[in-house]
Write a protein that holds these residues in place. Sequence first.
Motif, PDB file in Angstrom:
ATOM      1  N   ASP A 192      51.226 -15.198 -64.780  1.00 45.51           N
ATOM      2  CA  ASP A 192      51.078 -15.144 -63.329  1.00 45.51           C
ATOM      3  C   ASP A 192      50.026 -14.150 -62.873  1.00 45.51           C
ATOM      4  O   ASP A 192      49.574 -14.195 -61.732  1.00 45.51           O
ATOM      5  CB  ASP A 192      52.413 -14.788 -62.665  1.00 45.51           C
ATOM      6  N   GLU A 193      49.649 -13.243 -63.753  1.00 48.20           N
ATOM      7  CA  GLU A 193      48.693 -12.210 -63.368  1.00 48.20           C
ATOM      8  C   GLU A 193      47.607 -12.095 -64.424  1.00 48.20           C
ATOM      9  O   GLU A 193      47.789 -12.493 -65.576  1.00 48.20           O
ATOM     10  CB  GLU A 193      49.415 -10.864 -63.191  1.00 48.20           C
ATOM     11  N   LYS A 194      46.489 -11.531 -63.995  1.00 47.11           N
ATOM     12  CA  LYS A 194      45.381 -11.280 -64.909  1.00 47.11           C
ATOM     13  C   LYS A 194      44.923  -9.843 -64.739  1.00 47.11           C
ATOM     14  O   LYS A 194      45.180  -9.213 -63.699  1.00 47.11           O
ATOM     15  CB  LYS A 194      44.214 -12.236 -64.616  1.00 47.11           C
ATOM     16  N   PRO A 195      44.249  -9.290 -65.736  1.00 41.33           N
ATOM     17  CA  PRO A 195      43.701  -7.936 -65.577  1.00 41.33           C
ATOM     18  C   PRO A 195      42.730  -7.869 -64.401  1.00 41.33           C
ATOM     19  O   PRO A 195      42.002  -8.834 -64.125  1.00 41.33           O
ATOM     20  CB  PRO A 195      42.988  -7.685 -66.904  1.00 41.33           C
ATOM     21  N   ALA A 196      42.709  -6.768 -63.715  1.00 44.88           N
ATOM     22  CA  ALA A 196      41.869  -6.622 -62.526  1.00 44.88           C
ATOM     23  C   ALA A 196      40.390  -6.783 -62.832  1.00 44.88           C
ATOM     24  O   ALA A 196      39.616  -7.250 -61.983  1.00 44.88           O
ATOM     25  CB  ALA A 196      42.132  -5.257 -61.879  1.00 44.88           C
ATOM     26  N   ASP A 197      39.978  -6.417 -64.040  1.00 41.14           N
ATOM     27  CA  ASP A 197      38.556  -6.503 -64.384  1.00 41.14           C
ATOM     28  C   ASP A 197      38.176  -7.853 -64.994  1.00 41.14           C
ATOM     29  O   ASP A 197      37.038  -8.062 -65.403  1.00 41.14           O
ATOM     30  CB  ASP A 197      38.172  -5.389 -65.348  1.00 41.14           C
ATOM     31  N   GLN A 198      39.115  -8.800 -65.051  1.00 40.72           N
ATOM     32  CA  GLN A 198      38.854 -10.109 -65.644  1.00 40.72           C
ATOM     33  C   GLN A 198      38.610 -11.122 -64.531  1.00 40.72           C
ATOM     34  O   GLN A 198      39.426 -11.291 -63.631  1.00 40.72           O
ATOM     35  CB  GLN A 198      40.049 -10.563 -66.485  1.00 40.72           C
ATOM     36  N   HIS A 199      37.459 -11.804 -64.557  1.00 37.67           N
ATOM     37  CA  HIS A 199      37.170 -12.782 -63.518  1.00 37.67           C
ATOM     38  C   HIS A 199      37.892 -14.095 -63.795  1.00 37.67           C
ATOM     39  O   HIS A 199      38.334 -14.356 -64.923  1.00 37.67           O
ATOM     40  CB  HIS A 199      35.660 -13.016 -63.390  1.00 37.67           C
ATOM     41  N   VAL A 200      38.016 -14.917 -62.774  1.00 39.47           N
ATOM     42  CA  VAL A 200      38.650 -16.227 -62.901  1.00 39.47           C
ATOM     43  C   VAL A 200      37.596 -17.239 -63.330  1.00 39.47           C
ATOM     44  O   VAL A 200      36.544 -17.361 -62.693  1.00 39.47           O
ATOM     45  CB  VAL A 200      39.301 -16.648 -61.563  1.00 39.47           C
ATOM     46  N   GLN A 201      37.862 -17.964 -64.394  1.00 42.34           N
ATOM     47  CA  GLN A 201      36.921 -18.954 -64.911  1.00 42.34           C
ATOM     48  C   GLN A 201      37.333 -20.348 -64.455  1.00 42.34           C
ATOM     49  O   GLN A 201      38.473 -20.765 -64.641  1.00 42.34           O
ATOM     50  CB  GLN A 201      36.868 -18.910 -66.433  1.00 42.34           C
ATOM     51  N   THR A 202      36.410 -21.092 -63.836  1.00 39.82           N
ATOM     52  CA  THR A 202      36.685 -22.451 -63.371  1.00 39.82           C
ATOM     53  C   THR A 202      35.706 -23.435 -64.009  1.00 39.82           C
ATOM     54  O   THR A 202      34.648 -23.048 -64.514  1.00 39.82           O
ATOM     55  CB  THR A 202      36.589 -22.554 -61.841  1.00 39.82           C
ATOM     56  N   PHE A 203      36.075 -24.733 -63.949  1.00 42.49           N
ATOM     57  CA  PHE A 203      35.259 -25.771 -64.582  1.00 42.49           C
ATOM     58  C   PHE A 203      35.120 -27.027 -63.730  1.00 42.49           C
ATOM     59  O   PHE A 203      34.559 -28.017 -64.195  1.00 42.49           O
ATOM     60  CB  PHE A 203      35.864 -26.151 -65.943  1.00 42.49           C
ATOM     61  N   SER A 204      35.585 -27.007 -62.489  1.00 41.74           N
ATOM     62  CA  SER A 204      35.607 -28.224 -61.678  1.00 41.74           C
ATOM     63  C   SER A 204      34.428 -28.366 -60.736  1.00 41.74           C
ATOM     64  O   SER A 204      34.135 -29.472 -60.273  1.00 41.74           O
ATOM     65  CB  SER A 204      36.911 -28.286 -60.872  1.00 41.74           C
ATOM     66  N   ARG A 205      33.743 -27.282 -60.426  1.00 35.54           N
ATOM     67  CA  ARG A 205      32.663 -27.325 -59.447  1.00 35.54           C
ATOM     68  C   ARG A 205      31.336 -27.716 -60.092  1.00 35.54           C
ATOM     69  O   ARG A 205      31.142 -27.515 -61.289  1.00 35.54           O
ATOM     70  CB  ARG A 205      32.532 -25.969 -58.744  1.00 35.54           C
TER      71      ARG A 205
END
Length: 522
Positions: A219-232
């Motif tokens: 449910d959570e990620k490290p604050a310094d880790q960005h969110v990786q997406t692949f749909s755009r």
Amino acid sequence: MEHHAHVVCNIAATIKSCFEKQEPFRIFHGSSNSTRPRHQAGTKVVDISGLSNVVSVDAKARVALVEPNVPMDRLVEVSLNHGLVPPVVMEFPGITTGGGFSGTSGESSSFRHGFFNDNINSVEMILGNGEVVVASDTEREDLFHAAAGAAGTLGVITLLEVRLVKAKQFVQTTYQRVGSVSEALSLLEIEAKNEQNHYVDGILFNDIHGVIITGRLVDEKPADQHVQTFSRAADPWYYMYVQDITAQAKPSLPHSDYIPLAEYLFRYDRAAFWVGREGYTYFKYIPFNRFFRWLLDDFSHTRTLYHALHAGGISSRFLVQDVALPQETAEEFIKFASTDLGIWPLWLCPLRETRTPTFHPMTHEKRGLAVGEGTSQRMVSIGVWGWGPRLWRDFVRANRALERKLYDLNGRKWLYAHCYYTEEEFWSIYDQQWYESLREKYHANTLPTVFDKVTINLEAQLRERNTWGASVTDLWPIGGVYGMWRAFTSGDWRLHRGAMWQWKGGATPATTVGRDERDICI
């Protein structure tokens, strides 16, 4: 449910009429993710494309009532609004729940949850005589299990009760590079036994560069880790991203990402794993670079790619086969696919054992490879997707060689693809007596058999290829341009633009429920 019951009543009346006249018919669902040629002209078609609604979601019971033509992206969107998600989600958003049940759908959670149909509690079906029935583990149990994978040849699915589990916001995805095929298969097996993993799959880019991919719901990620997406459109294609980040990686230094859950589930949509890359190969003069991938993004999603594949006649040149083999023979098959067919990359996916007899891919019980009575052993799924030989007869020979190799290595294939078995060969693999007894019991004689539905009629295909229209689309680049035009006019390219499951920053729908509820996870 009133509207649903009305539609089903009308369809049942049509099927009953066909039964009384002993008139064969085929079902029209709408779009298709099969690469087989379309149904023959002149065959009566029963249209059930209107059965395309999520009827209800019971968050407390964790189930959804879903009509068969609901695509996976719609089901995921609706279920995430309740903080839930199906345990097994097919990677292509346009694959339907009915297709997942009647076909074979093994995905990166299948090492844990089995095929998609293993997560269905019950189905409503119209039998071949027009009778509407319910099948489940406790009611018409033989029909319930046989219809899963039987390609709609035992009855017409009209409603499914889909089991749901608690969703979490991200999939912590880890990429471990391996340096050989044997190392990849060994690590795949190890990770499939790791109870902390929720998802496991792998990609073999060549015989010295493989990647085993594991996912854990968080449910959570490290604050310094960005969110990786692949749909755009500006995002990388997933397989290229995996290849790039592991190009110099060492096994002791695996790379991890935090991917929003729905973005992970549909990560292979753009480029249909890597099939979309071959479109650039076909058109030759369109540069394969980031700008053109962005510019032509609407044509890189699986819905439009399948339209183009069928309309342009390219499916008769493109080898698309999913197979499954025992762990001990998978490496030999990979050598065949890479050497004899010349295809890389290859997809790997571990599969849980399944109930037999079945049309799902499994080892042949009669050849002594089942774990126990009525259960297959665990398998390794391998995705083989790439250009086949240019000449049609050579293309057929390549597919036939794949089928023979599978048989020799105790494997089976998904039946959505081109099948060239003779009837004798087909029934030497599958249990004809079991199947025919069920067709007789449930009045399915007006429906096509599995063999008739999934195998290619070579004589009919040869006649079709000798027509003027087929000759024209065989000319480069006419077939490809025509396919793209048909894909554009279908309007499916608009669907991904308004997809509600895409990450837009902030909280996902899964976070709309309380944390105490979300803590129960798959």
